[in-house]
Design a protein around this motif. Structure first.
Motif, mmCIF file in Angstrom:
data_model
loop_
_atom_site.group_PDB
_atom_site.id
_atom_site.type_symbol
_atom_site.label_atom_id
_atom_site.label_comp_id
_atom_site.label_asym_id
_atom_site.label_seq_id
_atom_site.Cartn_x
_atom_site.Cartn_y
_atom_site.Cartn_z
ATOM 1 N N ASP A 1 0.859 -1.093 0.003
ATOM 2 C CA ASP A 1 0.180 -0.036 -0.043
ATOM 3 C C ASP A 1 0.970 1.025 -0.048
ATOM 4 N N GLU A 2 0.921 1.823 -1.226
ATOM 5 C CA GLU A 2 1.990 3.147 -1.256
ATOM 6 C C GLU A 2 1.078 4.058 -1.737
ATOM 7 N N PRO A 3 1.384 5.405 -1.738
ATOM 8 C CA PRO A 3 0.647 6.638 -2.125
ATOM 9 C C PRO A 3 0.334 6.386 -3.654
ATOM 10 N N ASP A 4 1.191 5.771 -4.646
ATOM 11 C CA ASP A 4 0.733 6.004 -5.890
ATOM 12 C C ASP A 4 0.580 4.500 -6.489
ATOM 13 N N PHE A 5 0.441 3.509 -5.759
ATOM 14 C CA PHE A 5 -0.071 2.094 -6.380
ATOM 15 C C PHE A 5 -0.086 1.334 -5.205
ATOM 16 N N ILE A 6 -0.809 0.055 -5.324
ATOM 17 C CA ILE A 6 -1.156 -0.956 -4.514
ATOM 18 C C ILE A 6 -0.774 -1.988 -5.298
ATOM 19 N N ARG A 7 -0.651 -3.297 -4.231
ATOM 20 C CA ARG A 7 -0.739 -4.621 -5.135
ATOM 21 C C ARG A 7 -1.605 -5.530 -4.231
ATOM 22 N N LEU A 8 -2.331 -6.443 -5.041
ATOM 23 C CA LEU A 8 -2.967 -7.412 -4.578
ATOM 24 C C LEU A 8 -2.806 -8.937 -4.719
ATOM 25 N N ALA A 9 -2.723 -9.450 -3.771
ATOM 26 C CA ALA A 9 -2.636 -10.920 -3.894
ATOM 27 C C ALA A 9 -3.818 -11.728 -4.067
#
Length: 399
Positions: free
Chosen positions: A272-280
């Protein structure tokens, strides 16, 4: 100075065409916490909705969602259990259907079989005691608008389905209502005729400037007709917006799945970053060593190229439309790229729809516009391929 004036004028014009964006325009129809119960069953549940003058507003939903009941309360054929309806600033409580500034066009059209087209359209005006010369002029004008003036002497059984639909529309509009309510108006027409009639309906509405509220279960019809759509489910309004908003930015899994075709993934946040996220996502194969690979627990990942209000390990859903996907025989540099087996291809003429199987057994749908008349090297069923999409192609859903 001229440029500034031009921009300001364009903004004012846009606001006038979309009064729901200004926050200053008074709604023409105001539905305030309307509820309708039939015994223990709640058909419409605390619905609040503002509709503006000149709109062609569509209530979209499946059978039994409450959309027709809401329309009938607007018309006065049903009495709300609680709540308030205002039309043009007037409270409709206790006002019977015949005294409301509305008219209703039913799905069955309800034409009089023994009357001609002209007499069907004139019937309501004559019942109201309008002078015959006025009736004649208004009926002639309306029949010309719906392109039935040459068929004025025919009876309903001598008309096509589309022509009968236009007779019913002319009869509804000839009394010059402030608000026209249409319950599945195109449901009895075949697909091609329905598509043609949609544009005719929009043109007539724009010409007259009458406010239309249309009930439909057909998502394509709602997208084509409406200035805005209200999506209903289980008696409630789930989302209200202009067609591109509802389609591209659904606010829930229900709307994403109901409006159009969608590939829906359930995942959890691993970055969870300000300019992107990653989902598993357990349904997806592992295809790389992304920075969140270790915390993905053997699941594949979806990279979302913008910030989302979320927390680590929060469950989220991700929706991506088939037309946003690309299909190739080679792995893509796109952040979301996965191997698939092409199980089936449906050729639809203007586009082809691919049914794709992921290594874990999950199915996806991808579509491709058929821009060329003939493609020698197109991907076909039975091939191994790669599907991919951009990091901004999908939408993250929290409910």
């Amino acid at each position: 100075m001229t440029d500034t004036m031009t921009v300001t004028g364009a903004a004012a014009l846009a606001a006038a065409a979309r009064p729901w964006t200004t926050g200053t325009e008074r709604p023409f129809v105001r539905i305030d916490r309307i509820t309708k119960k039939f015994g223990d069953f709640t058909a419409v549940d605390q619905v609040s909705l503002d509709i503006f003058k000149g709109e062609l507003f569509c209530l979209l939903g499946g059978s039994g969602c409450g959309k027709s009941t809401l329309l009938r309360m607007l018309a006065g054929f049903e009495t709300p259990t609680s709540g308030k309806i205002e039309i043009d600033g007037q409270d409709m409580a206790g006002i019977p259907p015949y005294d409301r500034p509305t008219n209703m066009m039913f799905q069955s059209y309800a034409l009089f079989p023994h009357m001609t087209v002209e007499k069907n359209v004139a019937y309501g005006l004559l019942r109201d005691g309008v002078h015959k010369s006025v009736v004649r002029d208004r009926v002639a004008e309306m029949l010309k608008m719906v392109q039935l003036h040459t068929l004025a002497g025919r009876k309903p059984h001598q008309l096509s389905g589309g022509q009968r639909q236009r007779v019913a529309l002319a009869r509804s509009l000839v009394k010059q209502p402030k608000l026209l309510l249409l319950d599945e108006p195109l449901g009895a027409l075949d697909k091609k005729l329905r598509e043609e009639t949609q544009f005719e309906l929009v043109k007539i509405q724009e010409t007259l400037g009458v406010t239309f509220i249309v009930v439909t279960h057909d998502q394509e019809e709602a997208m084509t007709l409406s200035t805005r759509i209200g999506v209903m489910n289980a008696g409630r309004i789930i989302q209200v917006g202009e067609p591109p908003q509802v389609y591209e930015y659904p606010n829930s899994r229900f709307v994403a799945d109901f409006v159009g075709t969608v590939n829906l993934f359930e995942g959890r946040v691993i970055e969870d970053e300000p300019d992107f996220i990653r989902l598993a996502v357990q349904d997806l194969p592992v295809t790389g060593e992304g920075s969140g690979a270790a915390s993905a627990g053997g699941a594949g990942q979806i990279y979302v190229g913008h910030g989302v209000s979320c927390t680590i390990d929060q469950p989220l859903w991700y929706a991506v439309r088939p037309e946003k996907m690309r299909l190739s025989r080679h792995a893509s540099d796109a952040p979301n790229s996965y191997p698939v087996w092409v199980e089936d291809v449906a050729y639809m003429g203007n586009l082809s729809v691919y049914r794709l199987k992921l290594p874990g057994g999950r199915y996806l749908l991808a579509s491709k516009a058929n821009l060329s008349r003939y493609e020698e090297d197109t991907i076909s069923w039975g091939e191994h391929a790669w599907v991919s999409w951009d990091d901004t192609a999908g939408v993250v859903l929290t409910q």
